[in-house]
Design a protein around this motif. Structure first.
Motif, PDB file in Angstrom:
ATOM      1  N   GLY A  72       3.223 -33.496  65.707  1.00 57.02           N
ATOM      2  CA  GLY A  72       3.590 -34.864  65.671  1.00 57.02           C
ATOM      3  C   GLY A  72       4.269 -35.297  64.288  1.00 57.02           C
ATOM      4  O   GLY A  72       4.105 -34.303  63.314  1.00 57.02           O
ATOM      5  N   ALA A  73       4.794 -36.447  64.390  1.00 61.02           N
ATOM      6  CA  ALA A  73       5.476 -36.792  62.799  1.00 61.02           C
ATOM      7  C   ALA A  73       4.540 -37.958  62.472  1.00 61.02           C
ATOM      8  O   ALA A  73       4.135 -38.864  63.299  1.00 61.02           O
ATOM      9  CB  ALA A  73       6.730 -37.381  63.263  1.00 61.02           C
ATOM     10  N   TRP A  74       4.585 -38.114  61.192  1.00 58.45           N
ATOM     11  CA  TRP A  74       3.878 -39.274  60.554  1.00 58.45           C
ATOM     12  C   TRP A  74       4.280 -39.339  59.190  1.00 58.45           C
ATOM     13  O   TRP A  74       4.786 -38.562  58.620  1.00 58.45           O
ATOM     14  CB  TRP A  74       2.417 -38.949  60.578  1.00 58.45           C
ATOM     15  CG  TRP A  74       1.705 -37.756  59.847  1.00 58.45           C
ATOM     16  CD1 TRP A  74       2.100 -36.422  60.023  1.00 58.45           C
ATOM     17  CD2 TRP A  74       1.119 -37.638  58.581  1.00 58.45           C
ATOM     18  NE1 TRP A  74       1.531 -35.665  59.159  1.00 58.45           N
ATOM     19  CE2 TRP A  74       1.056 -36.181  58.250  1.00 58.45           C
ATOM     20  CE3 TRP A  74       0.507 -38.812  57.760  1.00 58.45           C
ATOM     21  CZ2 TRP A  74       0.356 -35.773  57.093  1.00 58.45           C
ATOM     22  CZ3 TRP A  74      -0.346 -38.246  56.672  1.00 58.45           C
ATOM     23  CH2 TRP A  74      -0.450 -37.043  56.501  1.00 58.45           C
ATOM     24  N   SER A  75       3.855 -40.641  58.555  1.00 57.15           N
ATOM     25  CA  SER A  75       4.202 -40.717  57.182  1.00 57.15           C
ATOM     26  C   SER A  75       2.813 -41.463  56.412  1.00 57.15           C
ATOM     27  O   SER A  75       1.958 -42.019  57.189  1.00 57.15           O
ATOM     28  CB  SER A  75       4.990 -41.897  57.297  1.00 57.15           C
ATOM     29  OG  SER A  75       5.350 -42.278  55.924  1.00 57.15           O
ATOM     30  N   GLU A  76       2.654 -41.241  55.369  1.00 52.15           N
ATOM     31  CA  GLU A  76       1.468 -41.766  54.392  1.00 52.15           C
ATOM     32  C   GLU A  76       2.383 -42.572  53.380  1.00 52.15           C
ATOM     33  O   GLU A  76       3.253 -42.214  52.638  1.00 52.15           O
ATOM     34  CB  GLU A  76       0.863 -40.698  53.839  1.00 52.15           C
ATOM     35  CG  GLU A  76      -0.132 -41.313  53.121  1.00 52.15           C
ATOM     36  CD  GLU A  76      -1.289 -40.215  52.395  1.00 52.15           C
ATOM     37  OE1 GLU A  76      -2.089 -39.992  52.985  1.00 52.15           O
ATOM     38  OE2 GLU A  76      -1.013 -39.807  51.044  1.00 52.15           O
ATOM     39  N   ASN A  77       1.884 -43.976  53.367  1.00 58.87           N
ATOM     40  CA  ASN A  77       2.536 -45.031  52.546  1.00 58.87           C
ATOM     41  C   ASN A  77       3.858 -45.003  52.534  1.00 58.87           C
ATOM     42  O   ASN A  77       4.625 -45.455  51.612  1.00 58.87           O
ATOM     43  CB  ASN A  77       1.827 -44.654  50.921  1.00 58.87           C
ATOM     44  CG  ASN A  77       0.292 -44.597  50.896  1.00 58.87           C
ATOM     45  OD1 ASN A  77      -0.110 -45.544  51.939  1.00 58.87           O
ATOM     46  ND2 ASN A  77       0.025 -43.907  49.869  1.00 58.87           N
ATOM     47  N   ASN A  78       4.506 -44.579  53.822  1.00 56.27           N
ATOM     48  CA  ASN A  78       5.914 -44.764  53.914  1.00 56.27           C
ATOM     49  C   ASN A  78       6.959 -43.833  53.065  1.00 56.27           C
ATOM     50  O   ASN A  78       7.911 -44.144  52.586  1.00 56.27           O
ATOM     51  CB  ASN A  78       6.572 -46.039  53.849  1.00 56.27           C
ATOM     52  CG  ASN A  78       5.817 -46.850  55.213  1.00 56.27           C
ATOM     53  OD1 ASN A  78       5.584 -46.315  56.344  1.00 56.27           O
ATOM     54  ND2 ASN A  78       5.816 -48.046  55.089  1.00 56.27           N
TER      55      ASN A  78
END
Length: 133
Positions: A72-78
């Protein structure tokens, strides 16, 4: 993991997690104070997020946390979009927020390292009054 699979359990929340979030993620501790493999200085596990989930801005006192993307795809603090194989390190006290992609779930392997008394009772400090985007 294969040898421990019958002893693994998925948990659905910590204290004071908003009910909407509790329905969108789960974690499974494999090694640690509450895992089937007992250890007091390290926690290893997996966390699964539904699509379109934002885990609120938070920090961990005296606990270093790292993630390895499994799917999956994700972001931390954009800051960026991370894909499988990505590694993120959060030092103790670093505030961070996780946001997942729109179309597929996100599975992360995680590790927490810190003093036994903190790992045994890992209270998270959620950032108050911040808008989650």
């Amino acid at each position: 993991m294969r040898e421990q699979r019958d002893r693994l359990t998925w948990e659905y929340g910590y204290e004071k997690v908003p009910p909407a979030l509790a329905r969108k993620y789960a974690y499974c501790e494999i090694l640690g104070p509450r895992g089937p493999i007992l250890w007091d200085r390290l926690i290893l596990g997996f966390v699964l997020f539904a699509p379109r989930t934002t885990y609120p801005q938070h920090s961990h006192s005296e606990i270093e946390e790292s993630y390895i993307s499994v799917s999956g795809a994700w972001s931390e603090n954009n800051a960026a979009v991370y894909s499988p194989g990505s590694l993120i390190l959060n030092r103790p006290g670093d505030e961070h927020r996780i946001t997942t992609g729109d179309h597929e779930p996100c599975l992360l392997a995680y590790a927490w390292a810190g003093p036994p008394e903190k790992l045994g009772d890992p209270k998270m400090k959620f950032a108050a009054g911040r808008r989650q985007g």
